[in-house]
Design an enzyme around this catalytic site. Structure first.
Site, PDB file in Angstrom:
ATOM      1  N   ASP A  18      42.343  23.263  -1.190  1.00  0.00           N
ATOM      2  CA  ASP A  18      42.569  24.502  -1.928  1.00  0.00           C
ATOM      3  C   ASP A  18      42.049  25.709  -1.142  1.00  0.00           C
ATOM      4  O   ASP A  18      41.002  25.620  -0.493  1.00  0.00           O
ATOM      5  CB  ASP A  18      41.845  24.411  -3.286  1.00  0.00           C
ATOM      6  CG  ASP A  18      42.291  25.482  -4.258  1.00  0.00           C
ATOM      7  OD1 ASP A  18      43.369  26.085  -4.047  1.00  0.00           O
ATOM      8  OD2 ASP A  18      41.564  25.722  -5.247  1.00  0.00           O
ATOM      9  N   GLY A  19      42.775  26.817  -1.227  1.00  0.00           N
ATOM     10  CA  GLY A  19      42.268  28.073  -0.690  1.00  0.00           C
ATOM     11  C   GLY A  19      43.025  28.643   0.491  1.00  0.00           C
ATOM     12  O   GLY A  19      42.597  29.647   1.070  1.00  0.00           O
ATOM     13  N   ASN A  20      44.163  28.063   0.855  1.00  0.00           N
ATOM     14  CA  ASN A  20      44.920  28.582   2.001  1.00  0.00           C
ATOM     15  C   ASN A  20      45.338  30.033   1.785  1.00  0.00           C
ATOM     16  O   ASN A  20      45.199  30.883   2.674  1.00  0.00           O
ATOM     17  CB  ASN A  20      46.173  27.736   2.252  1.00  0.00           C
ATOM     18  CG  ASN A  20      45.857  26.366   2.809  1.00  0.00           C
ATOM     19  OD1 ASN A  20      44.779  26.131   3.335  1.00  0.00           O
ATOM     20  ND2 ASN A  20      46.802  25.458   2.685  1.00  0.00           N
ATOM     21  N   GLY A  21      45.903  30.310   0.601  1.00  0.00           N
ATOM     22  CA  GLY A  21      46.384  31.668   0.324  1.00  0.00           C
ATOM     23  C   GLY A  21      45.266  32.681   0.321  1.00  0.00           C
ATOM     24  O   GLY A  21      45.403  33.777   0.896  1.00  0.00           O
ATOM     25  N   ASN A  66      53.622  23.199  -7.983  1.00  0.00           N
ATOM     26  CA  ASN A  66      53.750  24.194  -6.909  1.00  0.00           C
ATOM     27  C   ASN A  66      55.159  24.750  -6.754  1.00  0.00           C
ATOM     28  O   ASN A  66      55.352  25.789  -6.109  1.00  0.00           O
ATOM     29  CB  ASN A  66      53.292  23.600  -5.572  1.00  0.00           C
ATOM     30  CG  ASN A  66      51.785  23.468  -5.455  1.00  0.00           C
ATOM     31  OD1 ASN A  66      51.285  22.668  -4.666  1.00  0.00           O
ATOM     32  ND2 ASN A  66      51.034  24.232  -6.247  1.00  0.00           N
ATOM     33  N   TRP A  67      56.161  24.077  -7.347  1.00  0.00           N
ATOM     34  CA  TRP A  67      57.521  24.598  -7.290  1.00  0.00           C
ATOM     35  C   TRP A  67      57.631  25.945  -7.996  1.00  0.00           C
ATOM     36  O   TRP A  67      58.591  26.692  -7.776  1.00  0.00           O
ATOM     37  CB  TRP A  67      58.506  23.611  -7.920  1.00  0.00           C
ATOM     38  CG  TRP A  67      58.602  22.299  -7.217  1.00  0.00           C
ATOM     39  CD1 TRP A  67      58.124  21.104  -7.648  1.00  0.00           C
ATOM     40  CD2 TRP A  67      59.210  22.042  -5.940  1.00  0.00           C
ATOM     41  NE1 TRP A  67      58.384  20.113  -6.725  1.00  0.00           N
ATOM     42  CE2 TRP A  67      59.062  20.652  -5.675  1.00  0.00           C
ATOM     43  CE3 TRP A  67      59.876  22.848  -5.004  1.00  0.00           C
ATOM     44  CZ2 TRP A  67      59.544  20.064  -4.512  1.00  0.00           C
ATOM     45  CZ3 TRP A  67      60.351  22.240  -3.842  1.00  0.00           C
ATOM     46  CH2 TRP A  67      60.189  20.878  -3.605  1.00  0.00           C
ATOM     47  N   ARG A  69      55.756  28.445  -7.529  1.00  0.00           N
ATOM     48  CA  ARG A  69      55.322  29.526  -6.646  1.00  0.00           C
ATOM     49  C   ARG A  69      56.534  30.330  -6.181  1.00  0.00           C
ATOM     50  O   ARG A  69      57.681  29.891  -6.330  1.00  0.00           O
ATOM     51  CB  ARG A  69      54.565  28.950  -5.445  1.00  0.00           C
ATOM     52  CG  ARG A  69      53.232  28.335  -5.823  1.00  0.00           C
ATOM     53  CD  ARG A  69      52.441  27.932  -4.598  1.00  0.00           C
ATOM     54  NE  ARG A  69      51.127  27.410  -4.960  1.00  0.00           N
ATOM     55  CZ  ARG A  69      50.169  27.129  -4.093  1.00  0.00           C
ATOM     56  NH1 ARG A  69      50.378  27.327  -2.798  1.00  0.00           N
ATOM     57  NH2 ARG A  69      49.010  26.671  -4.499  1.00  0.00           N
ATOM     58  N   LEU A 193      40.228  19.181 -11.569  1.00  0.00           N
ATOM     59  CA  LEU A 193      41.083  18.200 -10.900  1.00  0.00           C
ATOM     60  C   LEU A 193      42.508  18.693 -10.695  1.00  0.00           C
ATOM     61  O   LEU A 193      43.216  18.204  -9.819  1.00  0.00           O
ATOM     62  CB  LEU A 193      41.124  16.899 -11.713  1.00  0.00           C
ATOM     63  CG  LEU A 193      40.018  15.888 -11.419  1.00  0.00           C
ATOM     64  CD1 LEU A 193      40.136  14.697 -12.352  1.00  0.00           C
ATOM     65  CD2 LEU A 193      40.082  15.425  -9.974  1.00  0.00           C
TER      66      LEU A 193
END
Length: 247
Positions: A18-21, A66-67, A69, A193
């Site tokens: 988590d946290g790329n963006g 995630n779709w 997004r 989670l």
């Protein structure tokens, strides 16, 4: 000061990457740049896990949610997945890594489905670390699909309804044949989670790290393993207290 090496290593580590963006936005970069940096950390995580003697590494790559997004971001993520599989599969195979993909295969692009199937087939006989990629994965969807399999098996006479137990469910979820994760790591400071391995993580330890995924380097992985090694896993059992003789 550097932490001491962990005294015990888990067999199975699962990671919510988590946290790329947020990593990209903090640097004034497009979110795609964060995802690209995250791919580099995937490569490092696989190497680090192998060196640590971990047998299974499960990475939450793309959730069924995630779709939702933005379309461009989803397109970029699919492009990165294609690039990663095409570029890294040969190296993973040379390193004796076995690839397994969990998640729903329906309604994904045929070329991506073919890439994932090829990755599994080409590495099926490898005996090193198993890299489990959770793609188009959601734990609730997984449990629904497992329930449908149970119903089908009962209706076809393969299974007696009275024989349905935890083992029967475990044998029909996506991770059948893989031990439950000993520890679930999540980066970015979030502590939930997010519909990941709900059945399998019933007795997992959880390690939440503040670093964003593109900053999850070898040292951060080591830190998580050290924290895990310091945990006492009881699986719901409490040891009886010692009673001194003559008390």
């Amino acid at each position: 000061m550097q932490s001491e090496a962990p005294t015990s290593s888990p067999r199975h580590v699962a990671i919510i990457m988590d946290g790329n963006g947020r990593w990209a936005e903090a640097r004034g970069l497009p979110r795609t740049a964060g995802h690209r940096a995250g791919v580099e950390r995937v490569r490092e995580a696989v190497r680090t896990a192998g060196e640590a003697g971990i047998e299974y590494l499960t990475l939450f790559a793309f959730s069924s949610e995630n779709w939702r997004r933005p379309e461009q971001e989803v397109s970029d993520l699919m492009g990165l997945l294609r690039f990663f599989v095409r570029k890294d599969l040969a190296e993973l195979h040379r390193e004796n890594v076995r690839v397994k993909v969990i998640g729903c295969r329906q309604n994904i692009q045929p070329d991506i489905r073919a890439l994932l199937t090829d990755a599994e087939n080409r590495t099926r006989e490898n005996t090193g670390i198993t890299l489990v990629i959770a793609f188009n994965y959601g734990a609730r969807d997984e449990l629904v699909r497992a329930a449908r399999k149970l119903v089908e098996d009962v209706q076809s006479g393969v299974l007696d309804a009275a024989a349905i137990d935890e083992a029967a469910v475990s044998g029909r979820v996506d991770t059948a044949g893989i031990p439950d994760p000993d520890v679930v790591i999540r980066t970015s400071g979030e502590q939930r989670l997010s519909n990941f391995l709900l059945w399998q993580a019933a007795y997992s330890e959880f390690v939440f790290l503040p670093c964003l995924w593109p900053d999850f380097d070898r040292a951060a992985f080591h830190e998580a393993l050290v924290e895990y090694a310091g945990r006492e896993r009881r699986f719901g059992v409490v040891s009886a207290p010692c009673i001194a003789v003559g008390s």
